[in-house]
Scaffold this active site. Structure first.
Site, PDB file in Angstrom:
ATOM      1  N   HIS A   1      -4.233   5.307 -20.292  1.00 23.38           N
ATOM      2  CA  HIS A   1      -5.618   5.695 -20.474  1.00 23.38           C
ATOM      3  C   HIS A   1      -6.563   5.203 -19.826  1.00 23.38           C
ATOM      4  O   HIS A   1      -6.402   3.825 -19.432  1.00 23.38           O
ATOM      5  CB  HIS A   1      -5.832   6.059 -22.082  1.00 23.38           C
ATOM      6  CG  HIS A   1      -5.880   4.804 -22.914  1.00 23.38           C
ATOM      7  ND1 HIS A   1      -4.987   4.445 -23.726  1.00 23.38           N
ATOM      8  CD2 HIS A   1      -6.888   3.871 -22.730  1.00 23.38           C
ATOM      9  CE1 HIS A   1      -5.282   3.279 -24.280  1.00 23.38           C
ATOM     10  NE2 HIS A   1      -6.561   2.779 -23.484  1.00 23.38           N
TER      11      HIS A   1
HETATM   12  C1  T46 Z   1      -6.656  -0.410 -24.854  1.00 17.15           C
HETATM   13  C2  T46 Z   1      -5.621  -0.815 -24.924  1.00 17.15           C
HETATM   14  C3  T46 Z   1      -5.416  -2.485 -24.329  1.00 17.15           C
HETATM   15  C4  T46 Z   1      -7.222   2.981 -34.458  1.00 17.15           C
HETATM   16  O1  T46 Z   1      -7.106   3.393 -35.497  1.00 17.15           O
HETATM   17  N1  T46 Z   1      -8.231   1.912 -34.095  1.00 17.15           N
HETATM   18  C5  T46 Z   1      -8.308   1.327 -33.053  1.00 17.15           C
HETATM   19  O2  T46 Z   1      -9.154   0.385 -32.886  1.00 17.15           O
HETATM   20  C6  T46 Z   1      -7.425   1.340 -32.134  1.00 17.15           C
HETATM   21  C7  T46 Z   1      -7.409   0.392 -30.577  1.00 17.15           C
HETATM   22  C8  T46 Z   1      -6.220   2.163 -32.387  1.00 17.15           C
HETATM   23  N2  T46 Z   1      -6.474   2.762 -33.560  1.00 17.15           N
HETATM   24  C9  T46 Z   1      -4.874   3.682 -33.715  1.00 17.15           C
HETATM   25  C10 T46 Z   1      -5.052   4.830 -32.932  1.00 17.15           C
HETATM   26  C11 T46 Z   1      -3.560   5.110 -32.678  1.00 17.15           C
HETATM   27  O3  T46 Z   1      -3.147   5.698 -33.840  1.00 17.15           O
HETATM   28  O4  T46 Z   1      -3.958   2.693 -33.526  1.00 17.15           O
HETATM   29  C12 T46 Z   1      -2.928   3.824 -32.882  1.00 17.15           C
HETATM   30  C13 T46 Z   1      -2.378   3.051 -31.789  1.00 17.15           C
HETATM   31  O5  T46 Z   1      -3.584   2.915 -30.805  1.00 17.15           O
HETATM   32  P1  T46 Z   1      -3.455   3.324 -28.989  1.00 17.15           P
HETATM   33  O6  T46 Z   1      -2.438   4.562 -28.981  1.00 17.15           O
HETATM   34  O7  T46 Z   1      -4.699   3.713 -28.366  1.00 17.15           O
HETATM   35  O8  T46 Z   1      -2.919   1.914 -28.658  1.00 17.15           O
HETATM   36  P2  T46 Z   1      -2.526   1.475 -27.016  1.00 17.15           P
HETATM   37  O9  T46 Z   1      -1.804   0.127 -27.203  1.00 17.15           O
HETATM   38  O10 T46 Z   1      -2.061   2.479 -26.066  1.00 17.15           O
HETATM   39  O11 T46 Z   1      -4.208   1.248 -26.528  1.00 17.15           O
HETATM   40  C14 T46 Z   1      -4.914   0.194 -27.193  1.00 17.15           C
HETATM   41  C15 T46 Z   1      -6.364   0.513 -27.054  1.00 17.15           C
HETATM   42  O12 T46 Z   1      -6.509   1.935 -27.876  1.00 17.15           O
HETATM   43  C16 T46 Z   1      -6.936   0.648 -25.890  1.00 17.15           C
HETATM   44  O13 T46 Z   1      -8.448   0.964 -26.223  1.00 17.15           O
HETATM   45  O14 T46 Z   1      -7.466  -0.381 -23.908  1.00 17.15           O
HETATM   46  O15 T46 Z   1      -5.046  -1.015 -26.305  1.00 17.15           O
END
Ligand code: T46
Length: 137
Positions: free
Chosen positions: A51
């Site tokens: 993303h």
């Molecule tokens: C990024 C990369 C480096 C939350 O509830 N709070 C939070 O602050 C975050 C970041 C995530 N979440 C929840 C949302 C999803 O259910 O945690 C789960 C995993 O998040 P996500 O799929 O967005 O994780 P990544 O590793 O794909 O991405 C993350 C960050 O979201 C993003 O901002 O830049 O790490």
């Protein structure tokens, strides 16, 4: 000017070991730290991220272990190995990111300039290209 900066963090070391300190609104962290999260226990062959963000500014550090951090601003692409607690990636705004090749022990810590806001995410690569002005017209 590179679209992602690699920052070498100062290590305060003595005979007892090492310490790294991060302060908001400093040269290294040039924003208010509104959120800290960390990613760990990532399974084999997983690609995270996939993303872009519209506004968010972040500092990403592998405080343990290592992984690869792929970035793309729509024009240039780069894969950065993050492999130690004294190396940070400063990433801001419209950059597509993917994280992969996580070591089993990898803990990726992220300092973020904003609270969690799903409206700031772009999950569609073509929408991302449109945003950076590279979409097919
Ligand atoms: C990024 C990369 C480096 C939350 O509830 N709070 C939070 O602050 C975050 C970041 C995530 N979440 C929840 C949302 C999803 O259910 O945690 C789960 C995993 O998040 P996500 O799929 O967005 O994780 P990544 O590793 O794909 O991405 C993350 C960050 O979201 C993003 O901002 O830049 O790490």
């Amino acid at each position: 000017m590179k679209f992602v900066e690699i920052v070498n963090l100062d290590i305060h070391g003595d005979h007892r070991g090492s310490l790294i300190s991060l302060e908001e609104n400093s040269m290294v962290v040039p924003f208010d730290i509104k959120r800290v999260y960390y990613i760990f226990d990532t399974k084999d062959d997983v690609i995270r991220g996939k993303h872009a963000h519209k506004e968010l500014e972040q500092l990403v550090i592998a405080i343990n272990g290592k992984c690869n951090f792929y970035v793309d601003n729509g024009f240039e692409k780069q894969t950065i190995k993050i492999d130690g607690p004294s190396k940070a990636i400063h990433i801001k705004g419209l950059v597509w990111r993917e994280m992969m090749d996580f070591s089993e022990d990898c803990v990726l810590m992220v300092l973020a300039s904003e609270h969690y806001n799903t409206a700031d995410y772009i999950y569609d690569y073509h929408e991302f290209l449109d945003e950076v002005g590279k979409g097919i017209k």
